[in-house]
Design an enzyme around this catalytic site. Structure first.
Site, PDB file in Angstrom:
ATOM      1  N   GLY A 231       0.828  -1.209   0.000  1.00  0.00           N
ATOM      2  CA  GLY A 231       0.000   0.000   0.000  1.00  0.00           C
ATOM      3  C   GLY A 231       0.855   1.248   0.000  1.00  0.00           C
ATOM      4  N   SER A 232       0.331   2.294   0.616  1.00  0.00           N
ATOM      5  CA  SER A 232       1.001   3.599   0.565  1.00  0.00           C
ATOM      6  C   SER A 232       2.207   3.632   1.514  1.00  0.00           C
ATOM      7  CB  SER A 232       0.027   4.697   0.980  1.00  0.00           C
ATOM      8  OG  SER A 232      -0.263   4.566   2.360  1.00  0.00           O
ATOM      9  N   GLY A 236       2.711   1.877   5.202  1.00  0.00           N
ATOM     10  CA  GLY A 236       3.842   0.975   5.427  1.00  0.00           C
ATOM     11  C   GLY A 236       4.717   1.434   6.579  1.00  0.00           C
ATOM     12  N   GLU A 253       5.775  -3.624   0.498  1.00  0.00           N
ATOM     13  CA  GLU A 253       5.796  -3.278  -0.930  1.00  0.00           C
ATOM     14  C   GLU A 253       4.950  -2.021  -1.051  1.00  0.00           C
ATOM     15  OE1 GLU A 253       4.149  -2.966  -4.601  1.00  0.00           O
ATOM     16  OE2 GLU A 253       3.408  -4.967  -4.089  1.00  0.00           O
ATOM     17  N   CYS A 287       1.435  -0.195  -8.516  1.00  0.00           N
ATOM     18  CA  CYS A 287       2.661   0.287  -7.863  1.00  0.00           C
ATOM     19  C   CYS A 287       3.753   0.450  -8.907  1.00  0.00           C
ATOM     20  CB  CYS A 287       3.146  -0.710  -6.819  1.00  0.00           C
ATOM     21  SG  CYS A 287       1.956  -0.935  -5.526  1.00  0.00           S
TER      22      CYS A 287
HETATM   23  C1  UN1 Z   1       1.124  -3.776  -7.413  1.00  0.00           C
HETATM   24  O1  UN1 Z   1       0.779  -2.831  -8.108  1.00  0.00           O
HETATM   25  O2  UN1 Z   1       1.126  -3.704  -6.165  1.00  0.00           O
HETATM   26  O3  UN1 Z   1       4.067  -6.006 -11.965  1.00  0.00           O
HETATM   27  C2  UN1 Z   1       1.476  -5.106  -7.943  1.00  0.00           C
HETATM   28  C3  UN1 Z   1       2.867  -5.711 -11.980  1.00  0.00           C
HETATM   29  C4  UN1 Z   1       1.883  -6.696 -11.377  1.00  0.00           C
HETATM   30  C5  UN1 Z   1       1.838  -6.536  -9.911  1.00  0.00           C
HETATM   31  C6  UN1 Z   1       1.618  -5.138  -9.429  1.00  0.00           C
HETATM   32  N1  UN1 Z   1       2.290  -8.040 -11.715  1.00  0.00           N
HETATM   33  O4  UN1 Z   1       2.449  -4.674 -12.475  1.00  0.00           O
END
Ligand code: UN1
Length: 493
Positions: A231-232, A236, A253, A287
């Site tokens: 998350g953000s 985290g 992450e 992300c």
């Molecule tokens: C995420 O955005 O937290 O690599 C995960 C990617 C995806 C996973 C993203 N397989 O864009």
């Protein structure tokens, strides 16, 4: 486009068909505002943790390859319900259908990876300095693992964690995002059926739905040796601080703010597709979304008009329509945050193309030509905004790529071997993921996934990420009749 029913009704129908019905009285769907099914909050996090401890105590003694069989059956059940679950992901998050189904595929992929892994949980043997001694490393199950997942990948990122944790002999507690509990509910119900038929310990994996307090309770509880959170950065940081205060382990992450460098030798056709998917795909809510484009002066004036045209032609609409490439954002607040970032960009001298709001949750992706990297560009706005910057020297481009607090993903589009390899060297990209001639998102499950700096340093999914879900024991065996001491220490009675 054929008539599509209200999103909330369709979600309720899917849950009923999966055998886990819920009333459609929950939060509004980002697609059309209709009420989604309402997932009940977990009544006692404390009791859920106690159940998880009992489940762990039984599960840790089941042989690894047998644990793998449970995950194999879970993967088969996911395959059976791939389309239904994928549609549910789409309805709840607003991501286009092929990405919703892709997310379920990502779960199936990690199941398969975890099944193989269940027969490969191996340690090392190490030469001992003492005669008639053996030294080795053994990996043991760790305990209940809490998984806090984010709205944008409501089930796949949980599966990366859960499938590895399960084959490693751990139990799982799953706190889904408050914005996307429905798909979590459905996936948990698929898991529950499989686990029951298999004869797994009760409560081996549980859903702990609820608000922020549920996540805080998990982070604070000493019975949980590992908390994995996606998350953000502020979220985290709060989790990491709480877990660290009790000397627990966290796996984070967090924010990405990925950059792509477009070099003078780049294949511009390939670049257009890579940039459009990387920046606008999933409506900028990965992300790994490409948020910064660092373009060489020599190709800037050719690339930019084409990019503007490509961005302008992306079909925005109901993500259940197969022609749609850009679905809604998760909620109206996300649209407001995007608008605020674009206003700031204009105030800083940025030129904005696109970015218009189109109804409650829909937006056009924005290209923002910026005079220079600024605090705004260094911040991650979780929206389809691509800041475009110019460079003339390769080292300058690398410095810009690095000059942000986050470090998840990065890429370079180049046909120059020297540049490509330099990008991958220790003085090149500083991210957990570095790609050549592709975008920054859409990683496969086989590699370790995660990043540096404010991204949090965690690694999930493939490679040797499994080790974080286990405890390592160094074992020393003396099979002789004397007691030699290490380092030549003498201690004779
Ligand atoms: C995420 O955005 O937290 O690599 C995960 C990617 C995806 C996973 C993203 N397989 O864009």
């Amino acid at each position: 486009m054929t008539q599509i029913p209200p999103a909330g009704t369709e979600a309720a129908d899917i849950l009923a068909a999966l055998g886990c019905p819920l009333p459609a009285t929950g939060r509004p769907s980002p697609i059309d505002g209709s009420a989604l099914p309402a997932v009940p909050d977990c009544d006692s996090v404390d009791a859920a943790i106690a159940r998880s401890v009992s489940a762990f105590e039984a599960w840790r003694s089941v042989p690894g390859p047998v644990r793998g069989q449970l995950v194999r059956l879970f993967g088969e059940a996911l395959r059976e319900h791939r389309e239904a679950l994928g549609r549910l992901v789409t309805i709840e998050t607003g991501k286009p259908l092929s990405e919703g189904v892709g997310e379920v595929q990502e779960m199936i992929d990690i199941c398969e990876f975890a099944v193989g892994l269940s027969r490969q949980l191996y340690g090392l043997t190490i030469a001992s300095e003492r005669p008639s001694h053996h030294m080795r490393e053994m990996w043991h199950p760790l305990g209940p693992v809490a998984v806090i997942s984010a709205f944008n990948f409501p089930v796949a990122v949980w599966a990366w964690n859960a499938c590895l944790a399960l084959v490693c002999g751990d139990s799982v507690l799953w706190k889904p995002s408050e914005k996307t509990p429905v798909t979590a509910w459905a996936v948990q119900s698929v898991f529950d059926k499989v686990a029951k038929d298999f004869g797994a310990p009760e409560a081996l994996s549980q859903l702990v739905s609820g608000g922020r307090e549920a996540g805080e309770a998990l982070a604070a509880d000493h019975r949980i040796p590992l908390v994995s959170a996606t998350g953000s950065v502020p979220m985290g940081r709060a989790v990491a601080t709480t877990v660290a205060a009790r000397l627990g382990r966290s796996l984070l992450e967090l924010g990405g703010n990925a950059a792509t460098i477009v070099a003078s030798s780049a294949d511009l056709e390939l670049a257009l597709r890579a940039i459009a998917f990387g920046a606008a795909g999933t409506t900028g809510q990965r992300c790994t979304t490409m948020r910064r484009l660092i373009v060489h002066n020599s190709v800037y004036d050719t690339l930019l008009p084409r990019l503007k045209k490509a961005f302008g032609s992306l079909r925005i609409g109901d993500p259940r329509d197969p022609a749609t490439l850009i679905g809604p954002m998760i909620d109206a607040q996300a649209v407001t945050a995007m608008g605020a970032a674009l206003d700031r960009a204009r105030a800083e001298g940025g030129t904005v193309t696109g970015g218009e709001a189109q109804g409650d949750c829909y937006v056009a992706p924005a290209l923002v030509e910026m005079p220079a990297q600024s605090d705004l560009v260094r911040e991650e706005t979780f929206a389809p905004i691509l800041y475009v910057l110019r460079y003339s020297e390769f080292d300058e481009a690398i410095a810009m790529q690095r000059d942000v607090p986050q470090g998840l993903s990065s890429s370079i589009l180049t046909n120059d071997l020297r540049e490509a390899e330099a990008f991958l060297s220790a003085t090149g990209s500083d991210c957990g993921i570095a790609n050549i001639n592709m975008g920054t998102s859409g990683a496969e499950i086989g590699g370790a996934f995660g990043g540096e700096k404010e991204t949090g340093g965690g690694r999930e999914s493939g490679s040797d990420s499994w080790k974080v879900y286990m405890r390592r024991q160094t074992q020393n065996v003396n099979y002789g009749r004397t007691l030699p001491l290490a380092q030549g220490v003498e201690f004779d009675l």
